[in-house]
Design a protein around this motif. Structure first.
Motif, PDB file in Angstrom:
ATOM      1  N   GLY B 242       0.791  -1.017   0.334  1.00  0.00           N
ATOM      2  CA  GLY B 242       0.181   0.065  -0.033  1.00  0.00           C
ATOM      3  C   GLY B 242       0.439   1.294  -0.248  1.00  0.00           C
ATOM      4  N   ASN B 243       1.622   1.285   0.472  1.00  0.00           N
ATOM      5  CA  ASN B 243       2.667   2.374   0.905  1.00  0.00           C
ATOM      6  C   ASN B 243       4.272   2.327  -0.176  1.00  0.00           C
ATOM      7  OD1 ASN B 243       1.508   3.435   3.161  1.00  0.00           O
ATOM      8  ND2 ASN B 243       2.706   2.722   3.869  1.00  0.00           N
ATOM      9  N   HIS B 244       3.914   1.889  -1.253  1.00  0.00           N
ATOM     10  CA  HIS B 244       5.125   1.463  -2.466  1.00  0.00           C
ATOM     11  C   HIS B 244       4.973   1.956  -3.282  1.00  0.00           C
ATOM     12  CE1 HIS B 244       6.731  -0.346   2.218  1.00  0.00           C
ATOM     13  NE2 HIS B 244       7.716   0.306   1.737  1.00  0.00           N
ATOM     14  N   ASN B 245       5.468   1.908  -4.520  1.00  0.00           N
ATOM     15  CA  ASN B 245       5.731   2.199  -5.943  1.00  0.00           C
ATOM     16  C   ASN B 245       6.312   1.271  -6.656  1.00  0.00           C
ATOM     17  OD1 ASN B 245       3.826   4.086  -4.810  1.00  0.00           O
ATOM     18  ND2 ASN B 245       5.360   6.073  -5.374  1.00  0.00           N
ATOM     19  N   LEU B 246       7.300   0.781  -6.139  1.00  0.00           N
ATOM     20  CA  LEU B 246       7.697  -0.500  -7.074  1.00  0.00           C
ATOM     21  C   LEU B 246       8.110  -2.201  -6.300  1.00  0.00           C
ATOM     22  CD1 LEU B 246       9.922  -1.474  -9.502  1.00  0.00           C
ATOM     23  CD2 LEU B 246      11.341   0.154  -8.206  1.00  0.00           C
ATOM     24  N   VAL B 247       8.018  -2.376  -7.005  1.00  0.00           N
ATOM     25  CA  VAL B 247       8.146  -4.285  -5.970  1.00  0.00           C
ATOM     26  C   VAL B 247       8.311  -5.303  -7.158  1.00  0.00           C
ATOM     27  CG1 VAL B 247       6.839  -6.339  -5.010  1.00  0.00           C
ATOM     28  CG2 VAL B 247       5.537  -3.654  -4.934  1.00  0.00           C
ATOM     29  N   ILE B 248       9.954  -5.071  -6.893  1.00  0.00           N
ATOM     30  CA  ILE B 248      10.681  -5.735  -7.354  1.00  0.00           C
ATOM     31  C   ILE B 248      11.735  -7.291  -5.998  1.00  0.00           C
ATOM     32  CG2 ILE B 248      12.935  -3.833  -6.999  1.00  0.00           C
ATOM     33  CD1 ILE B 248      13.485  -4.563  -9.593  1.00  0.00           C
ATOM     34  N   HIS B 249      12.075  -8.080  -6.674  1.00  0.00           N
ATOM     35  CA  HIS B 249      13.014  -9.156  -5.622  1.00  0.00           C
ATOM     36  C   HIS B 249      14.416  -8.712  -5.794  1.00  0.00           C
ATOM     37  CE1 HIS B 249      14.906 -13.022  -5.767  1.00  0.00           C
ATOM     38  NE2 HIS B 249      13.452 -13.758  -4.611  1.00  0.00           N
ATOM     39  N   GLY B 250      14.873  -9.078  -4.279  1.00  0.00           N
ATOM     40  CA  GLY B 250      16.138  -9.121  -4.783  1.00  0.00           C
ATOM     41  C   GLY B 250      16.333  -8.941  -3.046  1.00  0.00           C
ATOM     42  N   TYR B 251      17.746  -8.207  -2.418  1.00  0.00           N
ATOM     43  CA  TYR B 251      18.070  -8.729  -1.048  1.00  0.00           C
ATOM     44  C   TYR B 251      18.729  -7.906  -1.052  1.00  0.00           C
ATOM     45  CZ  TYR B 251      17.345 -13.780  -2.689  1.00  0.00           C
ATOM     46  OH  TYR B 251      16.589 -15.029  -2.789  1.00  0.00           O
ATOM     47  N   PRO B 252      18.586  -6.995   0.143  1.00  0.00           N
ATOM     48  CA  PRO B 252      18.728  -5.597   0.313  1.00  0.00           C
ATOM     49  C   PRO B 252      20.278  -5.736   1.030  1.00  0.00           C
ATOM     50  CG  PRO B 252      16.194  -6.838   1.375  1.00  0.00           C
ATOM     51  CD  PRO B 252      16.913  -7.005   1.414  1.00  0.00           C
ATOM     52  N   ASP B 253      20.871  -6.792   1.727  1.00  0.00           N
ATOM     53  CA  ASP B 253      22.369  -6.942   2.067  1.00  0.00           C
ATOM     54  C   ASP B 253      22.976  -7.323   0.766  1.00  0.00           C
ATOM     55  OD1 ASP B 253      22.238 -10.659   2.908  1.00  0.00           O
ATOM     56  OD2 ASP B 253      20.582  -9.396   1.007  1.00  0.00           O
TER      57      ASP B 253
END
Lengths: 464, 453
Positions: B242-253
């Motif tokens: 709801g609060n995001h505009n881009l959903v992408i697969h990945g790893y923050p680290d």
């Protein structure tokens, strides 16, 4: 010398016998050769195979490569020459990274044997259902979230098409299948029609053009929310993206095909109607007509015999095994009382448009007319009957077929691209060019044909 | 036993036959054979020989078609057809355009001017909201779910080899199936809208164009042509974003700590239709234009991202670099998803399908039953991939059939093995098919029970 061994009399007798049998032996030899040539002798092969073997052997020893001559076979030499050395692993080995010369059949394998049908049982598409209308009506009432009408005059439609699960024999066949399905996806997105792309042969008995019958029955029974099923051949393309099928016209009909009443009922012409693009309502009547249609389909003797009957009974039909279209003409012509009142043979627009008379006129159409007409002025569907782009041999020259399919595709695609401000550089070109500049107020721009937000796609305001 | 009295016993094709056999040699001594008879005999001999030889040649021609004396005309016609067909196929498969020679060459891009996707739009959110209010028959929510548009595509010319096109076809069928079940619209793009942004960058102008033309679309989902859906039941939990505009697969680290070039995957991602997305696209595009700009950008990316080989700038590395270097500006609206396989790297998944079938069930979307299996590096449309061809194609076939089995289940069929194009019946036909519709139709699962997010 022999005379002296055996004695003159015996020698003479032997010679006489030999003389007599010489002729017999020559004739016997000739018979064997002819029979081998025509019938073949199993593992001993035919003289042609012998010849080819001998030739290959000789040529091999003389170090020349015999180029196999097959129409539409893959041309490798220029490609492999252009490749660099990373394919040094060699063609055919399991570690090659190169896609050329890879035979997919080395991967595909069936883990179970084919089912053998019982030859004594008459063919049937499935157990007879007699109360489908009631079953379906009950289901629809219990499932209001899956209505069979998505708009006031708009039934829920499923467009069904398909192709073989194996790669095409023609190297560019799959590319044309891809373009064809993109074309259908585009039309269906604009018109709120769902798409089912079939790649499975549901019934091995009904292979080839008959494969649609078990599929259609299965889809009708599995999707009671579908009101109309629209079958479309893989070689048919939409060329009028703005034309919406006049659903109210078919309020009282269950089966809509392109054709002419006189040609089917009076002339019994085998091309009086076309089963490459038709609409079938999801109801008991349709299940019944599918059951009546199917018996000529099972491959083998049944289909061959049926083919002979059809060639005899129908006008202008060439000699070949029974096909679904001829069988439908025959069915309607002979049982008009039973089926005729619910069959609508449409010819006011091109629900199926034979490509031969349409493709050369595209430029004229662009100049004089506009999309949304659906008829001879701007055909809804251009159907490439006889082209068979997936196979090796069609009924028409390859160049004409493929080039015209490109043109038809671009003709339809232009109507999609114009929504976004583009068009193909020409009907033969894959490249596109901009025809409408970008603006900082995109919502004020309306596309010419009104296809971005067309009326036939509007949802009922009350639905959530 | 004179030769004249010798009568034929078997064949009477020619009354002269017997005389052929009776040659003068049999009657050795003492008989004087008249010369005329001798000539006659020899002549008959020859006649028969010629006849037999003729028949033999005829038969051989019919069966073998020996050399030039045979069907030479058919051969040359065949040869012509072959040459003509090869020429046509080569023409179709080449990149050349029939109108090319007549057109003036387009001017090169000025490297000093920053490339833009189009004129800057400032008030997209408001414009869109107004439009939605005045066009209530095109709402941005359908059946309680936000409207999603799946965008995918492939180049307009045939693949370098036919198997590539076949797998493109199978991939699009796979996407059609998933989208039909979940009420998602598909746009299959085969046009290069912007000559500058060709190749993997071609998605950027198309995404922007679709956002602006279809304000009723809430999310635009880009998916590569080599990605296949393998979980037909799983639905993206959009309420989570709801609060995001881009959903992408990945790893923050991987993204922030290691700055790896594969920290995110741009093979499958969702963009919300809003001003923020337009801005991000504008910030993303500058590394794209082909030629010196893309090459230079490639060098910068290789220098800054871990593990990146040296090649021209690609959209994935560029996005990673953008999000790392402008973290504060963008990252609060970016959701880096890894609780399910919005993109699932194929190598670790395809061998486990049998295990999954045994232990788990569709609807999970994660490593137990991956949502998407993405065949990165296989490149079946080109001539060479990064992996052995057999492994790639075998795996793609398995993934396709794995997914197709979930679709065919409703109809009572299944593939005969994950490598087989043929199907077998798993449920008998019945006169009350609707019981199975309620049980097996995926759409009914979602209506009755909301998916867990």
């Amino acid at each position: 010398m022999m005379e002296r061994c055996l004695g003159a009399y015996r020698w003479r007798r032997m010679q006489r016998a030999f003389r007599q049998f010489k002729v017999t032996i020559i004739c016997l030899l000739l018979t064997i050769v002819v029979l081998r040539g025509t019938i073949g002798a199993g593992k001993f092969g035919t003289p042609e195979q012998d010849y080819l073997e001998i030739r290959d052997h000789l040529i091999h020893t003389s170090r020349k490569r015999a180029e196999p001559h097959r129409v539409l076979e893959e041309v490798q030499p220029q490609q492999t020459m252009a490749s660099d050395s990373s394919s040094s692993g060699g063609g055919g080995s399991a570690t090659t990274n190169s896609y050329t010369e890879f035979d997919i059949n080395t991967i595909l394998k069936d883990e179970e044997p084919d089912d053998k049908p019982d030859p004594n049982k008459p063919y049937s598409l499935g157990p007879k259902i007699s109360d489908w209308d009631e079953q379906r009506a009950t289901w629809l009432k219990e499932n209001p979230q899956f209505p069979n009408f998505i708009g006031p005059n708009k039934p829920r439609v499923l467009l069904v098409t398909g192709s073989s699960p194996k790669p095409c024999e023609n190297p560019v066949g799959d590319h044309y299948l891809l373009k064809s399905i993109k074309n259908k996806i585009d039309y269906c997105r604009l018109h709120g029609v769902e798409v089912f792309y079939n790649m499975a042969l549901l019934d091995a008995e009904m292979a080839g053009f008959w494969a649609k019958l078990p599929l259609i029955r299965k889809l009708l029974l599995s999707h009671p929310e579908i009101e109309f099923l629209w079958w479309m051949d893989s070689d048919a393309m939409f060329t009028d993206m703005a034309f919406e099928v006049p659903w109210e016209r078919y309020r009282d009909s269950n089966f809509v095909m392109h054709g002419w009443n006189e040609m089917v009922y009076d002339e019994k012409n085998w091309i009086g109607l076309n089963t490459g693009s038709f609409l079938l309502r999801n109801c008991q009547w349709s299940l019944d007509i599918l059951d009546s249609w199917a018996p000529m389909g099972p491959k083998g003797k049944v289909r061959e015999e049926a083919g002979k009957i059809l060639t005899r009974e129908l006008k202008n039909r060439p000699v070949f095994e029974a096909d679904d279209q001829s069988a439908m003409v025959y069915l309607l012509a002979t049982q008009r009382d039973k089926w005729g009142d619910k069959v609508y043979l449409e010819n006011a627009y091109y629900l199926h448009g034979y490509w031969g008379i349409l493709v050369d006129r595209y430029e004229e159409m662009i100049e004089n007319y506009h999309p949304g007409l659906g008829d001879h002025r701007w055909p809804l569907v251009t159907h490439f009957v006889g082209c068979k782009p997936c196979g090796k041999f069609g009924d028409y020259p390859v160049e004409r077929c493929l080039k015209q399919m490109d043109r038809a595709f671009n003709f339809g695609d232009n109507q999609i691209l114009q929504m976004y401000g583009f068009t193909h550089k020409s009907l033969a070109s894959r490249r596109v060019k901009r025809v409408r500049n970008e603006t900082s107020n995109p919502l004020e721009v309306k596309d010419e044909l009104g296809l971005l937000h067309p009326a036939f796609k509007a949802v009922k305001v009350s639905s959530s | 036993m004179g030769q004249d009295s010798f009568t034929p016993q078997k064949r009477n094709t020619s009354s002269t036959l017997p005389t052929v056999a009776t040659n003068g040699s049999m009657y050795s001594t003492g008989r004087v054979v008249p010369r005329g008879r001798k000539i006659h005999k020899t002549f008959n001999n020859i006649k028969i020989t010629v006849l037999c030889g003729f028949v033999t040649i005829l038969v051989l021609r019919g069966t073998i078609g020996v050399g030039n004396f045979g069907s030479s005309e058919a051969d040359t016609v065949n040869q012509n057809i072959i040459e003509e067909t090869n020429r046509i196929l080569a023409e179709i498969r080449s990149d050349s355009d029939p109108t090319d020679p007549n057109e003036p060459p387009e001017p090169d891009l000025n490297p000093n001017v920053t490339y833009t996707l189009g004129p800057k739009i400032e008030n997209w959110d408001i414009s869109r909201k107004t439009w939605l209010e005045s066009n209530s028959e095109f709402p941005n929510h359908v059946n309680g779910k936000p409207r999603i548009l799946l965008l995918t595509g492939s180049p307009p010319n045939p693949c370098d080899n036919p198997i590539g096109d076949h797998y493109l076809l199978k991939a699009v069928k796979n996407k059609i199936d998933y989208c039909r079940i979940h009420g998602i619209e598909i746009v299959y793009n085969m046009a290069h809208l912007d000559k500058e942004l060709a190749g993997y960058w071609a998605k950027l102008p198309m995404i922007r164009r679709l956002m602006l033309s279809h304000p009723e679309v809430e999310w635009i989902w880009w998916m590569d042509s080599d990605a296949l859906f393998t979980d037909m039941v799983f639905e993206i939990p959009l309420s989570k974003y709801g609060n995001h505009n881009l959903v992408i697969h990945g790893y923050p680290d991987l993204l922030f700590d290691q700055k790896s070039w594969i920290a995110l995957n741009t093979g499958s991602f969702l963009f919300r239709n809003c001003q923020w997305s337009l801005d991000l696209l504008d910030a993303w595009a500058p590394m794209g234009p082909k030629g010196p700009i893309r090459d230079e950008a490639g060098k910068i990316l290789t220098a800054n991202l871990k593990g990146r080989p040296a090649f021209e700038a690609d959209d994935q590395s560029a996005l990673i670099y953008l999000l790392i270097s402008q973290k504060n500006e963008w990252m609060d609206k970016v959701f880096v998803e890894n609780s399910y396989y919005l993109h699932g790297y194929w190598a670790g998944l395809v061998d486990r399908y049998e295990e999954m079938l045994e232990k788990y069930h569709p609807g999970l979307g994660d490593e137990r039953w991956p949502f998407v299996t993405h065949f990165v590096g296989c490149k079946p449309c080109g001539s060479y991939g990064d992996y052995p061809v057999e492994r790639c194609l075998r795996s793609m076939e398995r993934a396709f059939n794995f997914a197709d089995n979930q679709v065919l289940k409703l109809y009572g069929f299944s593939h005969r093995g994950l490598l087989s194009p043929k199907i077998r019946r798993i449920r008998n036909e019945t006169i009350t098919p609707l019981q199975y519709v309620d049980q097996f139709d995926v759409r009914h699962h979602h209506v009755s029970s909301k998916p867990q997010s």
